[in-house]
Design a protein around this motif. Structure first.
Motif, PDB file in Angstrom:
ATOM      1  N   HIS A  36      34.499  48.478  32.855  1.00  0.00           N
ATOM      2  CA  HIS A  36      35.692  48.488  32.325  1.00  0.00           C
ATOM      3  C   HIS A  36      36.849  48.853  33.394  1.00  0.00           C
ATOM      4  N   ASP A  37      37.813  48.008  33.944  1.00  0.00           N
ATOM      5  CA  ASP A  37      38.959  48.513  34.869  1.00  0.00           C
ATOM      6  C   ASP A  37      38.315  49.108  36.155  1.00  0.00           C
ATOM      7  N   HIS A  76      44.916  43.158  39.373  1.00  0.00           N
ATOM      8  CA  HIS A  76      44.207  43.636  38.456  1.00  0.00           C
ATOM      9  C   HIS A  76      43.829  42.456  37.378  1.00  0.00           C
ATOM     10  N   ASP A 110      40.083  47.991  24.565  1.00  0.00           N
ATOM     11  CA  ASP A 110      41.277  48.489  25.503  1.00  0.00           C
ATOM     12  C   ASP A 110      42.349  48.858  24.828  1.00  0.00           C
TER      13      ASP A 110
HETATM   14 ZN   LIG Z   1      42.403  46.328  32.352  1.00  0.00          ZN
END
Ligand SMILES: [Zn+2]
Length: 187
Positions: A36-37, A76, A110
């Protein structure tokens, strides 16, 4: 760029990823939690986020205030499928396609993690639902996914995060809103 901001930004990212990972494990998508991310560590996102670190507003908001748009955000959202903006295309016949299960659940994790970290001591289990309802009109998400997310956040507000984030429960809800609804329209 202040060195302290580099450390503070790194801490924010790591803390957020920690909660997302815990929730993703609970929800049965541990790999999504692990990756994630990750693009937040890329120079395109990391450098500008340190530069615009404020401690109050997100660096993305600060960058938008400064130059009118955020390079970090564009980088992103183009790489992370847990954001509806990744899927949205104004000029496609299907503007907001259905988001696959694992990314829709990652989106849930999230949102819950962001709510937890952002609200700190003032956090309680219905804040994410309130935030979701407030910001819903400005999101352009597939209607079935929107209904799935809303039911999950409502359950979190009523029963708590850990009771809600169960693999079987989430799969059933996703099927109810997406797969089964899909099959019915074909008949
Ligand atoms: Zn994100």
């Amino acid at each position: 760029m202040k060195k302290i901001n580099i450390l503070k930004h790194l801490h924010t990212v790591n803390k957020h990823r920690f909660y997302v990972f815990i929730y993703c494990v609970k929800a049965g998508i541990p790999f999504r939690g692990l990756v994630h991310d990750l693009s937040k560590y890329s120079p395109e996102e990391f450098i500008s986020s340190c530069k615009y670190f404020s401690g109050k507003l997100s660096p993305i908001v600060m960058e938008k205030k400064d130059i009118g748009y955020s390079k970090a955000w564009l980088h992103h959202k183009g790489r992370n499928k847990h954001h509806w903006e990744y899927w949205y295309d104004e000029f496609a016949p299907e503007k907001s396609p259905i988001i696959p299960y694992k990314y829709a659940v990652e989106m849930v994790c999230d949102g819950l993690a962001a709510s937890k970290v952002y609200n700190g001591k003032n956090w309680n289990k219905d804040l994410q639902l309130k935030y979701w309802l407030k910001t819903k009109p400005s999101r352009k998400i597939n209607l079935k996914i929107e209904q799935f997310l809303e039911e999950v956040f409502t359950l979190c507000a009523n029963d708590g995060i850990y009771k809600t984030l169960q693999r079987k429960k989430l799969k059933k809800l996703y099927d109810k809103h997406v797969n089964i609804a899909e099959n019915n329209t074909e008949v």
